[in-house]
Motif scaffolding. Structure first.
Motif, PDB file in Angstrom:
ATOM      1  N   PRO A 196       0.786  -1.244   0.000  1.00  9.94           N
ATOM      2  CA  PRO A 196       0.000   0.000   0.000  1.00  9.94           C
ATOM      3  C   PRO A 196       0.815   1.290   0.000  1.00  9.94           C
ATOM      4  CG  PRO A 196      -0.005  -0.983   2.188  1.00  9.94           C
ATOM      5  CD  PRO A 196       0.692  -1.961   1.289  1.00  9.94           C
ATOM      6  N   PHE A 197       2.115   1.231   0.325  1.00  4.13           N
ATOM      7  CA  PHE A 197       2.924   2.451   0.443  1.00  4.13           C
ATOM      8  C   PHE A 197       3.731   2.679  -0.827  1.00  4.13           C
ATOM      9  CE2 PHE A 197       2.152   0.844   4.724  1.00  4.13           C
ATOM     10  CZ  PHE A 197       1.587   1.971   5.325  1.00  4.13           C
ATOM     11  N   LYS A 198       3.097   3.343  -1.796  1.00  4.97           N
ATOM     12  CA  LYS A 198       3.703   3.543  -3.114  1.00  4.97           C
ATOM     13  C   LYS A 198       4.662   4.734  -3.105  1.00  4.97           C
ATOM     14  CE  LYS A 198       1.205   0.210  -4.841  1.00  4.97           C
ATOM     15  NZ  LYS A 198       1.825  -1.126  -5.034  1.00  4.97           N
ATOM     16  N   PRO A 199       5.698   4.702  -3.932  1.00  6.31           N
ATOM     17  CA  PRO A 199       6.728   5.754  -3.894  1.00  6.31           C
ATOM     18  C   PRO A 199       6.280   7.093  -4.456  1.00  6.31           C
ATOM     19  CG  PRO A 199       7.193   4.194  -5.650  1.00  6.31           C
ATOM     20  CD  PRO A 199       6.058   3.615  -4.865  1.00  6.31           C
ATOM     21  N   TRP A 200       5.154   7.152  -5.129  1.00  6.44           N
ATOM     22  CA  TRP A 200       4.641   8.444  -5.593  1.00  6.44           C
ATOM     23  C   TRP A 200       3.725   9.076  -4.532  1.00  6.44           C
ATOM     24  CZ3 TRP A 200       3.877   3.761  -8.024  1.00  6.44           C
ATOM     25  CH2 TRP A 200       2.616   3.174  -7.912  1.00  6.44           C
ATOM     26  N   ASN A 201       3.437   8.311  -3.479  1.00  9.53           N
ATOM     27  CA  ASN A 201       2.675   8.830  -2.351  1.00  9.53           C
ATOM     28  C   ASN A 201       3.610   9.041  -1.160  1.00  9.53           C
ATOM     29  OD1 ASN A 201       0.221   8.754  -3.756  1.00  9.53           O
ATOM     30  ND2 ASN A 201      -0.175   6.636  -3.168  1.00  9.53           N
ATOM     31  N   TYR A 202       3.025   9.404  -0.034  1.00  6.86           N
ATOM     32  CA  TYR A 202       3.811   9.575   1.176  1.00  6.86           C
ATOM     33  C   TYR A 202       2.949   9.168   2.369  1.00  6.86           C
ATOM     34  CZ  TYR A 202       7.135  11.548   4.461  1.00  6.86           C
ATOM     35  OH  TYR A 202       8.064  11.689   5.456  1.00  6.86           O
ATOM     36  N   PRO A 203       3.519   8.411   3.348  1.00  7.90           N
ATOM     37  CA  PRO A 203       4.926   8.003   3.439  1.00  7.90           C
ATOM     38  C   PRO A 203       5.233   6.786   2.574  1.00  7.90           C
ATOM     39  CG  PRO A 203       3.704   7.182   5.326  1.00  7.90           C
ATOM     40  CD  PRO A 203       2.738   8.015   4.535  1.00  7.90           C
ATOM     41  N   ALA A 204       6.509   6.606   2.280  1.00  5.07           N
ATOM     42  CA  ALA A 204       7.009   5.449   1.542  1.00  5.07           C
ATOM     43  C   ALA A 204       8.523   5.415   1.730  1.00  5.07           C
ATOM     44  CB  ALA A 204       6.661   5.548   0.061  1.00  5.07           C
ATOM     45  N   VAL A 205       9.137   4.294   1.360  1.00  6.85           N
ATOM     46  CA  VAL A 205      10.580   4.149   1.570  1.00  6.85           C
ATOM     47  C   VAL A 205      11.337   4.136   0.244  1.00  6.85           C
ATOM     48  CG1 VAL A 205      10.275   2.919   3.751  1.00  6.85           C
ATOM     49  CG2 VAL A 205      10.417   1.614   1.615  1.00  6.85           C
ATOM     50  N   HIS A 206      12.621   4.441   0.333  1.00  8.01           N
ATOM     51  CA  HIS A 206      13.536   4.434  -0.814  1.00  8.01           C
ATOM     52  C   HIS A 206      13.006   5.294  -1.965  1.00  8.01           C
ATOM     53  CE1 HIS A 206      15.756   1.376   1.338  1.00  8.01           C
ATOM     54  NE2 HIS A 206      14.715   0.562   1.334  1.00  8.01           N
ATOM     55  N   LEU A 207      12.511   6.476  -1.594  1.00  6.80           N
ATOM     56  CA  LEU A 207      11.912   7.371  -2.584  1.00  6.80           C
ATOM     57  C   LEU A 207      12.924   7.834  -3.625  1.00  6.80           C
ATOM     58  CD1 LEU A 207       9.649   9.611  -0.302  1.00  6.80           C
ATOM     59  CD2 LEU A 207       9.026   7.580  -1.598  1.00  6.80           C
ATOM     60  N   ASP A 208      14.182   8.011  -3.217  1.00  6.72           N
ATOM     61  CA  ASP A 208      15.200   8.508  -4.148  1.00  6.72           C
ATOM     62  C   ASP A 208      15.401   7.558  -5.319  1.00  6.72           C
ATOM     63  OD1 ASP A 208      16.200   6.739  -2.144  1.00  6.72           O
ATOM     64  OD2 ASP A 208      18.256   7.235  -2.730  1.00  6.72           O
ATOM     65  N   LEU A 209      15.280   6.246  -5.075  1.00  6.10           N
ATOM     66  CA  LEU A 209      15.496   5.258  -6.138  1.00  6.10           C
ATOM     67  C   LEU A 209      14.369   5.268  -7.158  1.00  6.10           C
ATOM     68  CD1 LEU A 209      16.828   2.274  -3.999  1.00  6.10           C
ATOM     69  CD2 LEU A 209      18.146   3.876  -5.395  1.00  6.10           C
ATOM     70  N   TRP A 210      13.195   5.727  -6.740  1.00  2.36           N
ATOM     71  CA  TRP A 210      12.062   5.835  -7.661  1.00  2.36           C
ATOM     72  C   TRP A 210      12.040   7.194  -8.353  1.00  2.36           C
ATOM     73  CZ3 TRP A 210       7.712   8.811  -8.421  1.00  2.36           C
ATOM     74  CH2 TRP A 210       6.754   8.283  -9.321  1.00  2.36           C
ATOM     75  N   GLU A 211      12.241   8.261  -7.567  1.00  3.95           N
ATOM     76  CA  GLU A 211      12.168   9.621  -8.126  1.00  3.95           C
ATOM     77  C   GLU A 211      13.223   9.874  -9.196  1.00  3.95           C
ATOM     78  OE1 GLU A 211      12.152  12.693  -5.216  1.00  3.95           O
ATOM     79  OE2 GLU A 211      10.345  11.958  -4.214  1.00  3.95           O
ATOM     80  N   LYS A 212      14.294   9.133  -9.150  1.00  2.55           N
ATOM     81  CA  LYS A 212      15.352   9.262 -10.164  1.00  2.55           C
ATOM     82  C   LYS A 212      14.809   9.092 -11.571  1.00  2.55           C
ATOM     83  CE  LYS A 212      19.714   6.989 -11.471  1.00  2.55           C
ATOM     84  NZ  LYS A 212      20.671   5.910 -11.101  1.00  2.55           N
ATOM     85  N   TRP A 213      13.732   8.301 -11.714  1.00  2.00           N
ATOM     86  CA  TRP A 213      13.189   7.975 -13.033  1.00  2.00           C
ATOM     87  C   TRP A 213      11.848   8.652 -13.315  1.00  2.00           C
ATOM     88  CZ3 TRP A 213      17.059   6.062 -15.476  1.00  2.00           C
ATOM     89  CH2 TRP A 213      18.003   5.309 -14.790  1.00  2.00           C
ATOM     90  N   PHE A 214      11.351   9.388 -12.346  1.00  2.00           N
ATOM     91  CA  PHE A 214      10.056  10.051 -12.522  1.00  2.00           C
ATOM     92  C   PHE A 214      10.156  11.208 -13.516  1.00  2.00           C
ATOM     93  CE2 PHE A 214       7.155  13.523 -11.074  1.00  2.00           C
ATOM     94  CZ  PHE A 214       5.976  12.938 -11.526  1.00  2.00           C
ATOM     95  N   ILE A 215       9.165  11.299 -14.395  1.00  2.89           N
ATOM     96  CA  ILE A 215       9.061  12.387 -15.365  1.00  2.89           C
ATOM     97  C   ILE A 215       7.772  13.149 -15.056  1.00  2.89           C
ATOM     98  CG2 ILE A 215       8.828  12.975 -17.801  1.00  2.89           C
ATOM     99  CD1 ILE A 215      10.169  10.285 -18.462  1.00  2.89           C
TER     100      ILE A 215
END
Length: 360
Positions: A325-344
Protein backbone atom coordinates in the motif's frame (compact mmCIF):
# COMPACT_ATOMS: atom_id res chain seq x y z
CA UNK A 1 -59.06 -21.72 -39.97
CA UNK A 2 -58.69 -20.34 -36.43
CA UNK A 3 -56.59 -23.39 -35.49
CA UNK A 4 -54.26 -22.77 -38.44
CA UNK A 5 -53.90 -19.15 -37.44
CA UNK A 6 -52.93 -20.12 -33.91
CA UNK A 7 -50.37 -22.61 -35.22
CA UNK A 8 -48.93 -19.93 -37.52
CA UNK A 9 -48.65 -17.50 -34.61
CA UNK A 10 -46.83 -20.10 -32.49
CA UNK A 11 -44.44 -20.85 -35.36
CA UNK A 12 -43.84 -17.12 -35.86
CA UNK A 13 -42.99 -16.67 -32.17
CA UNK A 14 -40.57 -19.61 -32.33
CA UNK A 15 -38.85 -18.16 -35.40
CA UNK A 16 -38.47 -14.77 -33.68
CA UNK A 17 -36.98 -16.44 -30.59
CA UNK A 18 -34.48 -18.43 -32.70
CA UNK A 19 -33.41 -15.31 -34.59
CA UNK A 20 -32.94 -13.49 -31.26
CA UNK A 21 -30.77 -16.30 -29.88
CA UNK A 22 -28.63 -16.35 -33.02
CA UNK A 23 -28.11 -12.57 -32.85
CA UNK A 24 -27.19 -12.79 -29.14
CA UNK A 25 -24.62 -15.51 -29.86
CA UNK A 26 -23.15 -13.49 -32.72
CA UNK A 27 -22.84 -10.37 -30.58
CA UNK A 28 -21.10 -12.32 -27.81
CA UNK A 29 -18.52 -13.65 -30.24
CA UNK A 30 -17.94 -10.19 -31.64
CA UNK A 31 -17.57 -8.78 -28.11
CA UNK A 32 -14.95 -11.39 -27.24
CA UNK A 33 -12.93 -10.68 -30.37
CA UNK A 34 -13.00 -6.93 -29.79
CA UNK A 35 -12.48 -6.80 -26.03
CA UNK A 36 -9.17 -5.09 -26.68
CA UNK A 37 -9.22 -2.07 -28.98
CA UNK A 38 -5.95 -0.85 -30.42
CA UNK A 39 -4.93 2.79 -30.44
CA UNK A 40 -1.84 3.38 -32.59
CA UNK A 41 0.37 6.24 -31.48
CA UNK A 42 2.50 8.84 -33.25
CA UNK A 43 4.47 8.23 -36.42
CA UNK A 44 7.73 7.75 -34.51
CA UNK A 45 6.20 4.86 -32.57
CA UNK A 46 4.74 2.99 -35.49
CA UNK A 47 6.25 -0.22 -36.79
CA UNK A 48 7.33 0.02 -40.46
CA UNK A 49 4.57 -1.14 -42.79
CA UNK A 50 4.56 -4.85 -43.45
CA UNK A 51 6.86 -5.71 -40.56
CA UNK A 52 5.72 -7.03 -37.22
CA UNK A 53 7.62 -5.86 -34.10
CA UNK A 54 8.85 -9.42 -33.49
CA UNK A 55 10.64 -9.43 -36.83
CA UNK A 56 12.62 -6.40 -35.69
CA UNK A 57 14.08 -8.38 -32.78
CA UNK A 58 12.45 -6.15 -30.20
CA UNK A 59 11.81 -6.95 -26.56
CA UNK A 60 8.04 -6.63 -25.98
CA UNK A 61 7.04 -5.25 -22.58
CA UNK A 62 3.41 -5.13 -21.46
CA UNK A 63 2.58 -2.55 -18.78
CA UNK A 64 -0.67 -0.94 -17.67
CA UNK A 65 -1.41 2.76 -17.38
CA UNK A 66 -4.35 3.90 -15.26
CA UNK A 67 -5.47 7.50 -15.05
CA UNK A 68 -4.65 7.59 -11.33
CA UNK A 69 -1.14 6.13 -11.71
CA UNK A 70 0.00 7.17 -15.17
CA UNK A 71 3.13 8.85 -13.73
CA UNK A 72 4.17 5.55 -12.17
CA UNK A 73 3.91 3.80 -15.53
CA UNK A 74 6.08 6.45 -17.17
CA UNK A 75 8.74 6.11 -14.46
CA UNK A 76 8.87 2.36 -15.10
CA UNK A 77 9.16 2.87 -18.87
CA UNK A 78 11.87 5.50 -18.38
CA UNK A 79 13.94 3.18 -16.19
CA UNK A 80 13.71 0.35 -18.75
CA UNK A 81 14.49 2.56 -21.75
CA UNK A 82 17.44 4.24 -19.99
CA UNK A 83 19.13 1.03 -18.83
CA UNK A 84 19.34 -0.99 -22.03
CA UNK A 85 20.80 -0.74 -25.51
CA UNK A 86 18.29 -3.28 -26.76
CA UNK A 87 15.27 -2.33 -28.87
CA UNK A 88 12.23 -2.39 -26.59
CA UNK A 89 8.61 -2.19 -27.74
CA UNK A 90 6.15 -1.07 -25.07
CA UNK A 91 2.52 -2.22 -25.13
CA UNK A 92 0.81 0.26 -22.81
CA UNK A 93 -2.61 -1.08 -21.79
CA UNK A 94 -5.16 1.36 -20.43
CA UNK A 95 -8.87 2.11 -20.14
CA UNK A 96 -10.69 4.43 -22.51
CA UNK A 97 -10.64 7.39 -20.10
CA UNK A 98 -6.83 7.37 -19.95
CA UNK A 99 -5.89 6.86 -23.62
CA UNK A 100 -5.39 10.56 -24.42
CA UNK A 101 -3.61 11.23 -21.13
CA UNK A 102 -1.22 8.33 -21.69
CA UNK A 103 -0.47 9.34 -25.26
CA UNK A 104 0.16 12.97 -24.30
CA UNK A 105 2.48 11.93 -21.43
CA UNK A 106 4.65 10.03 -23.89
CA UNK A 107 4.59 12.46 -26.80
CA UNK A 108 5.28 15.60 -24.72
CA UNK A 109 8.23 14.23 -22.71
CA UNK A 110 11.62 12.59 -23.22
CA UNK A 111 9.76 9.32 -23.88
CA UNK A 112 8.61 10.54 -27.31
CA UNK A 113 11.28 8.42 -29.03
CA UNK A 114 10.26 5.07 -27.54
CA UNK A 115 8.55 2.41 -29.66
CA UNK A 116 5.07 1.83 -28.29
CA UNK A 117 1.45 1.04 -28.92
CA UNK A 118 -1.48 1.96 -26.68
CA UNK A 119 -4.07 -0.78 -26.22
CA UNK A 120 -7.48 -0.22 -24.67
CA UNK A 121 -8.74 -2.85 -22.25
CA UNK A 122 -12.47 -3.51 -22.13
CA UNK A 123 -13.41 -4.22 -18.48
CA UNK A 124 -16.60 -6.01 -19.58
CA UNK A 125 -14.56 -9.22 -19.94
CA UNK A 126 -14.53 -9.29 -16.13
CA UNK A 127 -18.32 -9.35 -15.80
CA UNK A 128 -19.36 -12.16 -13.47
CA UNK A 129 -15.76 -12.82 -12.42
CA UNK A 130 -14.88 -10.05 -9.95
CA UNK A 131 -17.08 -8.74 -7.15
CA UNK A 132 -16.64 -5.55 -5.08
CA UNK A 133 -14.44 -5.73 -2.00
CA UNK A 134 -14.09 -2.65 0.20
CA UNK A 135 -10.84 -3.63 1.97
CA UNK A 136 -8.57 -2.40 -0.85
CA UNK A 137 -10.66 -1.28 -3.85
CA UNK A 138 -7.51 -0.31 -5.78
CA UNK A 139 -6.70 -4.01 -6.10
CA UNK A 140 -9.96 -4.54 -7.98
CA UNK A 141 -9.05 -2.08 -10.74
CA UNK A 142 -9.77 -3.76 -14.11
CA UNK A 143 -6.18 -3.27 -15.26
CA UNK A 144 -4.98 -5.61 -12.49
CA UNK A 145 -6.42 -8.45 -14.57
CA UNK A 146 -4.78 -7.59 -17.90
CA UNK A 147 -2.06 -10.14 -17.10
CA UNK A 148 -4.72 -12.88 -17.41
CA UNK A 149 -5.53 -11.89 -21.00
CA UNK A 150 -2.11 -11.49 -22.65
CA UNK A 151 -2.96 -13.67 -25.71
CA UNK A 152 -6.01 -11.48 -26.43
CA UNK A 153 -3.94 -8.33 -26.70
CA UNK A 154 -3.15 -7.07 -30.18
CA UNK A 155 0.48 -8.17 -30.08
CA UNK A 156 2.48 -10.50 -32.30
CA UNK A 157 5.10 -12.16 -30.12
CA UNK A 158 5.77 -15.64 -28.83
CA UNK A 159 7.35 -14.25 -25.64
CA UNK A 160 6.58 -11.08 -23.66
CA UNK A 161 7.52 -9.46 -20.37
CA UNK A 162 4.71 -8.31 -18.08
CA UNK A 163 5.47 -5.66 -15.43
CA UNK A 164 3.37 -3.95 -12.78
CA UNK A 165 3.49 -0.15 -12.77
CA UNK A 166 5.10 0.07 -9.31
CA UNK A 167 8.51 -1.22 -10.39
CA UNK A 168 11.81 0.37 -11.39
CA UNK A 169 14.20 -1.59 -13.61
CA UNK A 170 17.86 -1.08 -12.74
CA UNK A 171 19.26 -3.93 -14.83
CA UNK A 172 19.20 -4.58 -18.56
CA UNK A 173 15.71 -5.74 -19.53
CA UNK A 174 17.26 -7.89 -22.27
CA UNK A 175 18.71 -10.19 -19.59
CA UNK A 176 15.25 -10.77 -18.16
CA UNK A 177 13.77 -11.40 -21.59
CA UNK A 178 16.44 -14.00 -22.42
CA UNK A 179 15.77 -16.16 -19.36
CA UNK A 180 15.87 -19.86 -20.29
CA UNK A 181 12.36 -21.25 -19.92
CA UNK A 182 11.87 -24.90 -19.02
CA UNK A 183 10.03 -27.04 -21.56
CA UNK A 184 6.26 -26.90 -21.12
CA UNK A 185 6.30 -23.82 -18.92
CA UNK A 186 4.11 -20.87 -19.90
CA UNK A 187 5.70 -18.36 -17.50
CA UNK A 188 8.68 -17.53 -15.30
CA UNK A 189 8.25 -15.92 -11.87
CA UNK A 190 10.37 -15.10 -8.84
CA UNK A 191 9.33 -17.01 -5.72
CA UNK A 192 8.77 -15.46 -2.31
CA UNK A 193 11.31 -17.72 -0.59
CA UNK A 194 14.38 -17.39 -2.81
CA UNK A 195 15.87 -14.14 -1.51
CA UNK A 196 17.33 -14.44 2.03
CA UNK A 197 17.87 -10.66 2.22
CA UNK A 198 14.09 -10.11 2.18
CA UNK A 199 13.23 -12.63 4.89
CA UNK A 200 13.73 -10.18 7.77
CA UNK A 201 11.55 -7.60 6.00
CA UNK A 202 8.81 -10.17 5.45
CA UNK A 203 8.82 -11.23 9.11
CA UNK A 204 8.84 -7.65 10.39
CA UNK A 205 5.69 -6.64 8.48
CA UNK A 206 3.87 -9.96 8.98
CA UNK A 207 3.69 -10.86 5.31
CA UNK A 208 2.84 -14.28 3.98
CA UNK A 209 5.17 -16.14 1.63
CA UNK A 210 3.19 -19.37 1.35
CA UNK A 211 -0.11 -20.45 -0.17
CA UNK A 212 -1.69 -20.36 3.29
CA UNK A 213 -1.71 -16.57 3.08
CA UNK A 214 -3.61 -16.51 -0.21
CA UNK A 215 -6.17 -19.35 -0.21
CA UNK A 216 -8.92 -20.30 2.23
CA UNK A 217 -8.01 -23.88 3.14
CA UNK A 218 -11.36 -24.34 4.86
CA UNK A 219 -13.02 -24.47 1.45
CA UNK A 220 -13.43 -27.87 -0.21
CA UNK A 221 -12.34 -26.58 -3.65
CA UNK A 222 -9.02 -25.50 -2.16
CA UNK A 223 -8.47 -28.77 -0.31
CA UNK A 224 -9.08 -30.72 -3.52
CA UNK A 225 -6.25 -28.85 -5.26
CA UNK A 226 -3.73 -30.88 -3.27
CA UNK A 227 -1.48 -27.85 -2.76
CA UNK A 228 0.34 -27.87 0.58
CA UNK A 229 -0.47 -24.68 2.51
CA UNK A 230 3.24 -24.17 3.26
CA UNK A 231 4.30 -24.32 -0.39
CA UNK A 232 6.18 -21.17 -1.35
CA UNK A 233 4.17 -18.54 -3.23
CA UNK A 234 5.40 -16.27 -6.01
CA UNK A 235 4.73 -12.70 -7.09
CA UNK A 236 2.85 -12.26 -10.41
CA UNK A 237 3.72 -8.58 -10.82
CA UNK A 238 6.88 -9.38 -12.79
CA UNK A 239 7.03 -12.31 -15.19
CA UNK A 240 8.08 -13.57 -18.58
CA UNK A 241 5.34 -15.31 -20.57
CA UNK A 242 5.62 -17.87 -23.35
CA UNK A 243 2.43 -17.09 -25.26
CA UNK A 244 2.62 -20.22 -27.39
CA UNK A 245 2.51 -22.41 -24.28
CA UNK A 246 -0.04 -20.04 -22.69
CA UNK A 247 -2.46 -20.58 -25.57
CA UNK A 248 -1.70 -24.30 -25.82
CA UNK A 249 -2.49 -24.83 -22.13
CA UNK A 250 -5.50 -22.47 -22.24
CA UNK A 251 -4.12 -20.52 -19.28
CA UNK A 252 -6.61 -17.67 -19.66
CA UNK A 253 -9.55 -20.10 -19.47
CA UNK A 254 -8.05 -21.71 -16.37
CA UNK A 255 -7.62 -18.33 -14.69
CA UNK A 256 -11.17 -17.32 -15.56
CA UNK A 257 -12.45 -20.57 -14.07
CA UNK A 258 -10.94 -19.71 -10.68
CA UNK A 259 -12.18 -16.13 -10.88
CA UNK A 260 -15.69 -17.46 -11.41
CA UNK A 261 -15.30 -19.97 -8.57
CA UNK A 262 -14.27 -17.19 -6.21
CA UNK A 263 -17.14 -15.03 -7.41
CA UNK A 264 -19.53 -17.79 -6.32
CA UNK A 265 -17.75 -19.37 -3.36
CA UNK A 266 -15.33 -16.70 -2.03
CA UNK A 267 -12.32 -19.02 -1.82
CA UNK A 268 -10.00 -16.03 -1.50
CA UNK A 269 -10.43 -12.28 -0.95
CA UNK A 270 -8.46 -9.10 -1.43
CA UNK A 271 -8.20 -8.72 2.35
CA UNK A 272 -6.73 -12.19 2.73
CA UNK A 273 -4.50 -12.28 -0.30
CA UNK A 274 -3.49 -8.68 -0.85
CA UNK A 275 -5.43 -8.73 -4.12
CA UNK A 276 -7.69 -11.07 -6.04
CA UNK A 277 -5.39 -11.17 -9.08
CA UNK A 278 -2.70 -13.21 -7.32
CA UNK A 279 -4.54 -16.38 -6.11
CA UNK A 280 -5.70 -17.56 -9.57
CA UNK A 281 -2.12 -17.28 -10.82
CA UNK A 282 -0.85 -19.22 -7.81
CA UNK A 283 -3.35 -22.00 -8.44
CA UNK A 284 -2.90 -22.32 -12.20
CA UNK A 285 0.90 -22.09 -12.17
CA UNK A 286 1.57 -24.16 -9.05
CA UNK A 287 4.73 -26.23 -9.68
CA UNK A 288 4.50 -25.31 -13.38
CA UNK A 289 6.72 -22.26 -13.81
CA UNK A 290 10.37 -21.42 -14.39
CA UNK A 291 12.11 -19.60 -11.55
CA UNK A 292 13.55 -16.16 -12.21
CA UNK A 293 16.67 -14.87 -10.52
CA UNK A 294 15.25 -13.27 -7.36
CA UNK A 295 17.17 -10.05 -8.05
CA UNK A 296 14.71 -9.51 -10.91
CA UNK A 297 11.92 -8.91 -8.39
CA UNK A 298 13.21 -7.36 -5.17
CA UNK A 299 9.84 -6.63 -3.65
CA UNK A 300 7.96 -5.68 -0.49
CA UNK A 301 9.29 -2.11 -0.73
CA UNK A 302 5.70 -0.91 -0.40
CA UNK A 303 4.65 -2.92 2.62
CA UNK A 304 5.96 -0.61 5.33
CA UNK A 305 6.69 3.12 5.53
CA UNK A 306 9.68 2.62 7.81
CA UNK A 307 11.31 -0.79 7.18
CA UNK A 308 14.31 -0.35 4.91
CA UNK A 309 16.67 -2.57 2.92
CA UNK A 310 20.40 -1.88 2.96
CA UNK A 311 21.75 0.42 0.24
CA UNK A 312 24.27 -2.19 -0.87
CA UNK A 313 21.55 -4.79 -1.37
CA UNK A 314 19.35 -2.41 -3.37
CA UNK A 315 22.27 -1.48 -5.62
CA UNK A 316 22.60 -5.15 -6.59
CA UNK A 317 18.91 -5.49 -7.47
CA UNK A 318 17.96 -5.67 -11.15
CA UNK A 319 14.36 -4.65 -10.43
CA UNK A 320 12.77 -2.89 -7.44
CA UNK A 321 9.10 -3.53 -6.66
CA UNK A 322 7.00 -1.36 -4.35
CA UNK A 323 4.21 -3.93 -4.00
CA UNK A 324 1.99 -3.08 -1.05
CA UNK A 325 0.00 0.00 0.00
CA UNK A 326 2.92 2.45 0.44
CA UNK A 327 3.70 3.54 -3.11
CA UNK A 328 6.73 5.75 -3.89
CA UNK A 329 4.64 8.44 -5.59
CA UNK A 330 2.67 8.83 -2.35
CA UNK A 331 3.81 9.58 1.18
CA UNK A 332 4.93 8.00 3.44
CA UNK A 333 7.01 5.45 1.54
CA UNK A 334 10.58 4.15 1.57
CA UNK A 335 13.54 4.43 -0.81
CA UNK A 336 11.91 7.37 -2.58
CA UNK A 337 15.20 8.51 -4.15
CA UNK A 338 15.50 5.26 -6.14
CA UNK A 339 12.06 5.84 -7.66
CA UNK A 340 12.17 9.62 -8.13
CA UNK A 341 15.35 9.26 -10.16
CA UNK A 342 13.19 7.97 -13.03
CA UNK A 343 10.06 10.05 -12.52
CA UNK A 344 9.06 12.39 -15.36
CA UNK A 345 6.63 15.21 -14.47
CA UNK A 346 3.24 15.02 -16.13
CA UNK A 347 3.00 17.65 -18.91
CA UNK A 348 -0.76 17.90 -18.30
CA UNK A 349 -0.15 18.28 -14.53
CA UNK A 350 -2.90 15.76 -13.71
CA UNK A 351 -0.47 13.40 -12.00
CA UNK A 352 1.63 14.80 -9.18
CA UNK A 353 3.74 13.41 -6.36
CA UNK A 354 2.47 13.52 -2.79
CA UNK A 355 5.25 14.81 -0.56
CA UNK A 356 5.38 16.42 2.91
CA UNK A 357 5.47 20.21 2.96
CA UNK A 358 8.89 21.73 3.54
CA UNK A 359 9.50 23.38 6.92
CA UNK A 360 11.42 26.20 5.29
Amino acid sequence: MSVLRQINRVLLVLVVLMVGLLLHSSLNKTFTRHSFEDHQTSAEAQVPAGRAPEEDNVIPVVICSSEERVGATMATINSIYSNTKASVFFYVVTLRDAVKLTRRYIMKTKLKNIQYKILEFNPMVLRGKVKPDSSRPDLLHPLNFVRFYLPLLDINHSRVIYLDDDVIVQGDIEDLFNVKMMAGHAAAFSTDCDLPSTHEMVRSVGMQTTYMGFLDYRKQQVKELGIHPRDCSFNPGVFVADLIEWKKQKITKQLEKWMEENFKQNIYSSAMAGGVATPPMLIVFHDKFTRLDSLWNVRHLGWSPNVLYSDSFLQEAHLLHWNGPFKPWNYPAVHLDLWEKWFIPDPSKKFSLIRPESDS
